[in-house]
Design a protein around this motif. Structure first.
Motif, PDB file in Angstrom:
ATOM      1  N   SER A 145      48.026  52.645  38.092  1.00 40.30           N
ATOM      2  CA  SER A 145      48.025  51.534  37.146  1.00 40.30           C
ATOM      3  C   SER A 145      46.768  50.682  37.312  1.00 40.30           C
ATOM      4  CB  SER A 145      49.270  50.666  37.355  1.00 40.30           C
ATOM      5  OG  SER A 145      50.453  51.414  37.155  1.00 40.30           O
ATOM      6  N   ALA A 146      46.170  50.297  36.196  1.00 38.79           N
ATOM      7  CA  ALA A 146      44.928  49.523  36.221  1.00 38.79           C
ATOM      8  C   ALA A 146      45.096  48.215  35.451  1.00 38.79           C
ATOM      9  CB  ALA A 146      43.780  50.332  35.622  1.00 38.79           C
ATOM     10  N   ARG A 173      47.042  35.483  46.222  1.00 34.09           N
ATOM     11  CA  ARG A 173      47.898  36.606  46.578  1.00 34.09           C
ATOM     12  C   ARG A 173      47.260  37.938  46.212  1.00 34.09           C
ATOM     13  NH1 ARG A 173      53.321  35.808  46.489  1.00 34.09           N
ATOM     14  NH2 ARG A 173      53.406  37.981  47.199  1.00 34.09           N
ATOM     15  N   GLY A 174      47.489  38.964  47.049  1.00 31.66           N
ATOM     16  CA  GLY A 174      47.092  40.328  46.751  1.00 31.66           C
ATOM     17  C   GLY A 174      45.600  40.578  46.846  1.00 31.66           C
ATOM     18  N   ALA A 175      45.234  41.833  46.521  1.00 30.00           N
ATOM     19  CA  ALA A 175      43.832  42.231  46.608  1.00 30.00           C
ATOM     20  C   ALA A 175      42.958  41.444  45.640  1.00 30.00           C
ATOM     21  CB  ALA A 175      43.714  43.735  46.343  1.00 30.00           C
ATOM     22  N   ALA A 176      43.453  41.231  44.435  1.00 27.49           N
ATOM     23  CA  ALA A 176      42.671  40.457  43.462  1.00 27.49           C
ATOM     24  C   ALA A 176      42.426  39.047  43.969  1.00 27.49           C
ATOM     25  CB  ALA A 176      43.391  40.425  42.120  1.00 27.49           C
ATOM     26  N   GLY A 177      43.456  38.454  44.578  1.00 31.35           N
ATOM     27  CA  GLY A 177      43.300  37.119  45.139  1.00 31.35           C
ATOM     28  C   GLY A 177      42.251  37.075  46.231  1.00 31.35           C
ATOM     29  N   ARG A 178      42.194  38.120  47.047  1.00 29.96           N
ATOM     30  CA  ARG A 178      41.192  38.167  48.118  1.00 29.96           C
ATOM     31  C   ARG A 178      39.782  38.209  47.546  1.00 29.96           C
ATOM     32  NH1 ARG A 178      43.816  42.249  52.696  1.00 29.96           N
ATOM     33  NH2 ARG A 178      45.861  41.221  52.771  1.00 29.96           N
ATOM     34  N   VAL A 220      38.488  40.515  37.935  1.00 31.25           N
ATOM     35  CA  VAL A 220      38.506  41.692  38.788  1.00 31.25           C
ATOM     36  C   VAL A 220      39.193  42.838  38.059  1.00 31.25           C
ATOM     37  CG1 VAL A 220      38.636  40.307  40.898  1.00 31.25           C
ATOM     38  CG2 VAL A 220      40.720  41.214  39.924  1.00 31.25           C
ATOM     39  N   VAL A 221      38.781  44.045  38.407  1.00 34.05           N
ATOM     40  CA  VAL A 221      39.503  45.233  37.992  1.00 34.05           C
ATOM     41  C   VAL A 221      40.418  45.601  39.160  1.00 34.05           C
ATOM     42  CG1 VAL A 221      39.366  47.638  37.258  1.00 34.05           C
ATOM     43  CG2 VAL A 221      37.609  46.013  36.550  1.00 34.05           C
ATOM     44  N   GLY A 222      41.704  45.767  38.876  1.00 33.46           N
ATOM     45  CA  GLY A 222      42.667  46.078  39.916  1.00 33.46           C
ATOM     46  C   GLY A 222      43.275  47.451  39.727  1.00 33.46           C
ATOM     47  N   GLN A 239      36.106  55.124  42.471  1.00 30.52           N
ATOM     48  CA  GLN A 239      36.421  55.062  41.037  1.00 30.52           C
ATOM     49  C   GLN A 239      36.581  53.615  40.583  1.00 30.52           C
ATOM     50  OE1 GLN A 239      36.286  57.457  38.987  1.00 30.52           O
ATOM     51  NE2 GLN A 239      36.600  59.355  40.131  1.00 30.52           N
ATOM     52  N   LEU A 240      37.248  52.796  41.418  1.00 30.97           N
ATOM     53  CA  LEU A 240      37.492  51.405  41.052  1.00 30.97           C
ATOM     54  C   LEU A 240      36.198  50.605  40.983  1.00 30.97           C
ATOM     55  CD1 LEU A 240      39.433  49.084  40.506  1.00 30.97           C
ATOM     56  CD2 LEU A 240      39.676  48.789  42.983  1.00 30.97           C
ATOM     57  N   ILE A 241      35.339  50.755  41.974  1.00 30.50           N
ATOM     58  CA  ILE A 241      34.072  50.022  41.977  1.00 30.50           C
ATOM     59  C   ILE A 241      33.192  50.457  40.802  1.00 30.50           C
ATOM     60  CG2 ILE A 241      31.947  49.589  43.272  1.00 30.50           C
ATOM     61  CD1 ILE A 241      33.597  49.870  45.840  1.00 30.50           C
TER      62      ILE A 241
END
Length: 259
Positions: free
Chosen positions: A119-120, A156-161, A209-211, A230-232
């Motif tokens: 999921s993106a 919270r979470g990776a996006a928050g970081r 951000v792309v998550g 792929q994400l970067i």
């Protein structure tokens, strides 16, 4: 000598002369409080549920709901329950396009889902929250579910970081700024891993951000490096399409790709 009421009223400034920052309108606040009650609701709410969520009297809520229903912000079902109407969706679409246009973001997310099968999302910061602006769920039956409009506290979470790393330039976030990737496990949903990479505008500001999210069982140590790449790459593509500087991603090991 005290002025009579009519003279007092005449001396009050016209409504359009009040400056920004004056006291908010109580009736508008109450109407918005009713709409806020639906933010984390499953689908419909009863009058009692709205009263419990807002702390307002039922008689007040009914008057507000009648007006909101007339303006298509709320819909009343045949059973007497209420759900959000079509007008907020129209406003949400305006908000999405004001932040980042759909035709720019969604193709990048679709391509990322095809390549990773996870999921993106495209997520933006907004007044203490991280808001999912666009979301495409994985086609796999076991996946991390989410939707556009999801709101989570900003830290919270990776996006928050990622948002914290580019909002607070202290050394504790240096690794995220260098690698342009953050990973978290179980912070939003148990058993799910999240990854995020920043999207920059022309001023080198992290505007979103792309998550990428999915089950821990698929985000293994062996699989994570390929998913990160792929994400970067997706974040770099979106940065370029939004007029940002793709060279910012060279520290993450990406070559000079085309748009």
């Amino acid at each position: 000598m005290e002025l009579n009421p009519s003279k007092k009223k005449a001396s009050a400034p016209p409504e359009d002369e009040f400056e920004e920052g004056d006291k908010p309108v109580a009736s508008v606040q109450r109407a918005l409080l009713v709409l806020d009650a639906f933010l984390d609701a499953q689908a419909t709410l009863t009058l009692s549920e709205i009263a419990a969520r807002t702390g307002l009297y039922k008689s007040t809520i009914l008057r507000l709901l009648a007006t909101l229903e007339q303006q298509e912000y709320v819909v009343r079902t045949r059973s007497g329950e209420f759900h959000v109407g079509p007008k907020p969706l129209s406003l949400a679409n305006r908000f999405q396009n004001a932040i980042q246009p759909e035709d720019v973001v969604l193709p990048v997310l679709r391509d990322l889902v095809v390549k990773t099968q996870e999921s993106a999302s495209y997520i933006v910061p907004q007044k203490g929250y991280r808001i999912t602006l666009y979301r495409i769920n994985s086609p796999l039956p076991i996946r991390d579910h989410g939707a556009a409009g999801d709101m989570v506290p900003l830290d919270r979470g990776a996006a928050g970081r990622v948002f914290m790393a580019f909002g607070d330039l202290s050394s504790r976030h240096q690794e995220i700024r260098e690698r342009l990737i953050a990973v978290s496990q179980g912070e939003i949903h148990a058993g799910m891993t999240g990854m995020a990479s920043p999207v920059f505008n022309g001023a080198r500001e992290c505007v979103g951000v792309v998550g990428l999210t999915g089950p821990d069982t698929r985000f293994t140590q062996a699989a994570i490096p390929a998913l990160e790449k792929q994400l970067i790459a997706a974040a770099r593509t979106l940065t370029l399409r939004l007029g940002g500087n793709g060279r910012l991603f060279e520290s993450a090991g990406l070559g000079k790709e085309t748009r």
